[in-house]
Design an enzyme around this catalytic site. Sequence first.
Site, short mmCIF file in Angstrom:
data_model
loop_
_atom_site.label_atom_id
_atom_site.label_comp_id
_atom_site.label_asym_id
_atom_site.label_seq_id
_atom_site.Cartn_x
_atom_site.Cartn_y
_atom_site.Cartn_z
N ASN A 8 103.43 -43.78 90.64
CA ASN A 8 102.22 -43.87 91.47
C ASN A 8 102.52 -44.85 92.61
O ASN A 8 103.11 -45.90 92.37
CB ASN A 8 101.05 -44.39 90.63
CG ASN A 8 99.70 -44.12 91.26
OD1 ASN A 8 99.49 -44.40 92.45
ND2 ASN A 8 98.78 -43.57 90.49
N CYS A 48 75.18 -17.43 79.15
CA CYS A 48 75.86 -16.90 77.95
C CYS A 48 77.28 -17.42 77.79
O CYS A 48 78.00 -16.97 76.89
CB CYS A 48 75.86 -15.37 78.00
SG CYS A 48 76.96 -14.67 79.25
N SER A 98 94.69 -42.21 88.91
CA SER A 98 94.14 -43.57 89.01
C SER A 98 93.84 -44.14 87.63
O SER A 98 93.56 -45.32 87.50
CB SER A 98 92.86 -43.55 89.86
OG SER A 98 91.91 -42.69 89.26
N CYS A 137 79.34 -18.86 82.69
CA CYS A 137 77.92 -18.54 82.85
C CYS A 137 77.06 -19.64 82.24
O CYS A 137 77.32 -20.09 81.11
CB CYS A 137 77.64 -17.20 82.17
SG CYS A 137 75.88 -16.79 82.19
N CYS A 195 74.67 -11.22 82.06
CA CYS A 195 73.27 -11.58 81.82
C CYS A 195 72.53 -12.03 83.09
O CYS A 195 71.37 -12.44 83.02
CB CYS A 195 73.19 -12.69 80.75
SG CYS A 195 73.63 -14.32 81.37
N GLY A 253 100.56 -39.85 89.15
CA GLY A 253 99.53 -39.56 90.16
C GLY A 253 98.11 -39.55 89.66
O GLY A 253 97.30 -38.73 90.11
N HIS A 285 90.55 -30.61 82.32
CA HIS A 285 89.30 -30.56 83.07
C HIS A 285 88.99 -29.17 83.63
O HIS A 285 88.16 -29.06 84.52
CB HIS A 285 89.32 -31.61 84.20
CG HIS A 285 89.34 -33.03 83.69
ND1 HIS A 285 89.71 -34.11 84.48
CD2 HIS A 285 89.03 -33.54 82.48
CE1 HIS A 285 89.62 -35.22 83.75
NE2 HIS A 285 89.23 -34.90 82.54
C1 BJW Z 1 99.91 -40.34 94.28
C2 BJW Z 1 100.27 -39.77 95.45
C3 BJW Z 1 101.52 -39.21 95.47
C4 BJW Z 1 98.34 -40.52 95.78
N1 BJW Z 1 102.28 -39.24 94.38
N2 BJW Z 1 100.67 -40.37 93.21
C5 BJW Z 1 85.58 -44.67 78.24
C6 BJW Z 1 85.49 -45.77 79.08
C7 BJW Z 1 84.69 -45.71 80.23
C8 BJW Z 1 84.00 -44.56 80.58
C9 BJW Z 1 84.10 -43.47 79.75
C10 BJW Z 1 84.87 -43.54 78.60
N3 BJW Z 1 84.81 -42.31 77.99
C11 BJW Z 1 84.01 -41.50 78.73
C12 BJW Z 1 83.55 -42.16 79.80
C13 BJW Z 1 82.65 -41.61 80.88
C14 BJW Z 1 83.39 -40.78 81.94
C15 BJW Z 1 84.37 -41.71 82.64
O1 BJW Z 1 85.55 -41.71 82.42
N4 BJW Z 1 83.85 -42.49 83.58
C16 BJW Z 1 84.68 -43.46 84.32
C17 BJW Z 1 84.77 -43.02 85.79
C18 BJW Z 1 84.12 -44.82 84.14
N5 BJW Z 1 84.07 -39.65 81.32
C19 BJW Z 1 83.45 -38.50 81.11
O2 BJW Z 1 82.28 -38.33 81.41
C20 BJW Z 1 84.25 -37.39 80.46
N6 BJW Z 1 83.48 -36.86 79.40
C21 BJW Z 1 83.37 -37.48 78.21
O3 BJW Z 1 84.06 -38.39 77.86
O4 BJW Z 1 82.38 -36.94 77.42
C22 BJW Z 1 82.00 -37.57 76.21
C23 BJW Z 1 81.09 -36.57 75.55
C24 BJW Z 1 81.44 -36.08 74.33
C25 BJW Z 1 80.61 -35.13 73.72
C26 BJW Z 1 79.45 -34.70 74.40
C27 BJW Z 1 79.12 -35.19 75.63
C28 BJW Z 1 79.97 -36.13 76.23
C29 BJW Z 1 84.47 -36.22 81.43
C30 BJW Z 1 85.27 -36.60 82.62
C31 BJW Z 1 85.38 -35.39 83.56
C32 BJW Z 1 86.06 -35.74 84.87
N7 BJW Z 1 85.88 -34.66 85.79
C33 BJW Z 1 86.50 -34.71 87.08
C34 BJW Z 1 86.02 -33.50 87.91
C35 BJW Z 1 86.70 -32.23 87.41
C36 BJW Z 1 86.25 -31.04 88.17
C37 BJW Z 1 86.61 -31.10 89.63
O5 BJW Z 1 87.79 -31.19 90.02
O6 BJW Z 1 85.68 -31.04 90.44
O7 BJW Z 1 87.93 -34.69 86.96
S1 BJW Z 1 86.22 -36.22 87.98
C38 BJW Z 1 87.80 -36.32 88.70
O8 BJW Z 1 88.50 -37.49 88.19
C39 BJW Z 1 88.57 -35.11 88.18
C40 BJW Z 1 89.92 -35.69 87.91
O9 BJW Z 1 90.63 -34.86 87.01
C41 BJW Z 1 89.60 -37.05 87.38
C42 BJW Z 1 90.73 -38.04 87.48
O10 BJW Z 1 91.08 -38.28 88.81
P1 BJW Z 1 92.61 -38.50 89.18
O11 BJW Z 1 93.36 -37.24 88.93
O12 BJW Z 1 93.12 -39.71 88.53
O13 BJW Z 1 92.52 -38.65 90.76
P2 BJW Z 1 92.24 -39.98 91.63
O14 BJW Z 1 91.89 -39.53 92.99
O15 BJW Z 1 91.31 -40.88 90.96
O16 BJW Z 1 93.65 -40.71 91.67
C43 BJW Z 1 94.76 -40.20 92.37
C44 BJW Z 1 95.94 -41.10 92.14
O17 BJW Z 1 97.07 -40.53 92.75
C45 BJW Z 1 95.78 -42.52 92.75
O18 BJW Z 1 96.14 -43.48 91.78
C46 BJW Z 1 96.79 -42.54 93.90
O19 BJW Z 1 97.39 -43.81 94.10
C47 BJW Z 1 97.80 -41.54 93.41
N8 BJW Z 1 98.55 -40.87 94.46
N9 BJW Z 1 99.19 -39.94 96.37
C48 BJW Z 1 101.79 -39.86 93.26
N10 BJW Z 1 101.98 -38.63 96.61
ZN ZN Z 2 75.90 -14.68 81.30
#
Ligand code: BJW
Ligand code: ZN
Length: 272
Positions: A240, A153, A216, A150, A177, A214, A142
Site C-alpha cells: 500500500n 424475492c 485502507s 430482487c 415478481c 490496496g 462484497h
Molecule cells: C493503493 C493504490 C495502488 C491507492 N496500489 N494500493 C468492527 C469494527 C468496527 C466497525 C464494524 C466492525 N464490524 C462491522 C462494523 C461496521 C461496518 C464497518 O466496518 N464500519 C467501519 C467503516 C467502521 N461493517 C459493516 O457494516 C459490514 N457488515 C457487517 O459487519 O454486518 C454485521 C451484521 C451481521 C449480521 C446481520 C447484520 C449485520 C459490511 C461492510 C460492507 C462494505 N461495503 C462497501 C460497499 C460495497 C459495494 C460498493 O462497492 O458499492 O465495500 S463500503 C467500501 O469499503 C466497499 C469496499 O469493499 C470497502 C473497503 O474499501 P477499500 O477496498 O479498503 O478501499 P479504500 O478506498 O478505503 O482504500 C483504498 C486503499 O488503496 C487505500 O489504503 C490507498 O492507500 C490504497 N491505494 N492506490 C495499492 N495503486
Molecule cells: Zn423478484
Amino acid sequence: MERTYPLAEAHQIDRARQLVGSARRILILTGAGVSAESGVPTFRGPDGMWRKFRPEQLATPEAFQADPRLVWEWYGWRRERVGACRPNAAHAAIAHLTFRNEDARLVTQNVDGLHELALEEAASEGPFKGDSASRASPIRLHGSLFQTRCTGCDHRTLDRGPVDVRSEASLPRCSECAALLRPDVVWFGEGLDPEILQAAMRLAERAEVCLVVGTSALVHPAASLPLLTRESGGVVVEVNPEPTPLTALAVSSLRGSAGKILPELLTVSAEP
Ligand code: BJW
Ligand code: ZN
C-alpha cells in the site's frame, strides 16, 4: 493526473519475496487500491467522492430506501466507468500466482470484476492457456457491481447494462415478481453471506502468509481477516502506498503501488 508513490526499499521486497516464495498456503486479500491503476476510483482516496456524497452515505440500505434513484444513478455511473477498465499488472500477477499454486487463494472486497477478467486473460493466453479461469475464482466478500438482486424475492441476475434512472418507475425491476432490483453488493450494516465469510475466515486461519493489497483496512469484517492469520501463527505482508491500521501487524509493509510491487513480489523467473 498520475500520482507518484515512494518506492519500497529493495531489501524489503527481497525479504517479502522470500516469505511469499517459501509459503504454500497464501491468502491474498485485496481492496480498491489494486484496481486504482486500472482507472477505478478508490472509496476513500481523492477521487472517491461522487458528486458531493461520500460512499458511506450511498452504500447503505437506508440510502436506497430513501432514494433508490440516486443510489442506482451512482451504481450506473460506476458500472459504466468500471466497464471500460482493464485489469492491470497487479491483477495479472495475482492471477498467475493463483494458477501456479492452488493453495494461494484470493479474497477480494472489490465488486469491479477485474480479478475475474485477469484470470480469464491468463487462461486464454500465456503460460496458463487452456486452464479454466473458474479454478482460481476469487472469493468476493462484497458482491458484484454486475449482478442485481430482487428486493422482493431475492432472485439474482447478471447485468452489465446501463441503468435507466430517469424516474423511479424506470429503475430495474424483477422479471419474476416485478419488485425493485438492487445492486447485489453488501452495504454498511448488512451481513456478509455467512458461507462466503466462513470460507474466507478458514483461509485466513490456515494461511502461512496473508498478503494484503490496496485496502485502507477500515471496513470489517474484511479488515479482521489478517488478524486471524496472525493469531494462528502466520505472517502479514502489506502492499500500500500509505500506512493503514494493519501496518503495525505486518512483518513487511511495502510502500508503493500494487501494479509496480506485485509483479516484483510474485513473479517467478521460470513459470511452468
Ligand atoms: C493503493 C493504490 C495502488 C491507492 N496500489 N494500493 C468492527 C469494527 C468496527 C466497525 C464494524 C466492525 N464490524 C462491522 C462494523 C461496521 C461496518 C464497518 O466496518 N464500519 C467501519 C467503516 C467502521 N461493517 C459493516 O457494516 C459490514 N457488515 C457487517 O459487519 O454486518 C454485521 C451484521 C451481521 C449480521 C446481520 C447484520 C449485520 C459490511 C461492510 C460492507 C462494505 N461495503 C462497501 C460497499 C460495497 C459495494 C460498493 O462497492 O458499492 O465495500 S463500503 C467500501 O469499503 C466497499 C469496499 O469493499 C470497502 C473497503 O474499501 P477499500 O477496498 O479498503 O478501499 P479504500 O478506498 O478505503 O482504500 C483504498 C486503499 O488503496 C487505500 O489504503 C490507498 O492507500 C490504497 N491505494 N492506490 C495499492 N495503486
Ligand atoms: Zn423478484
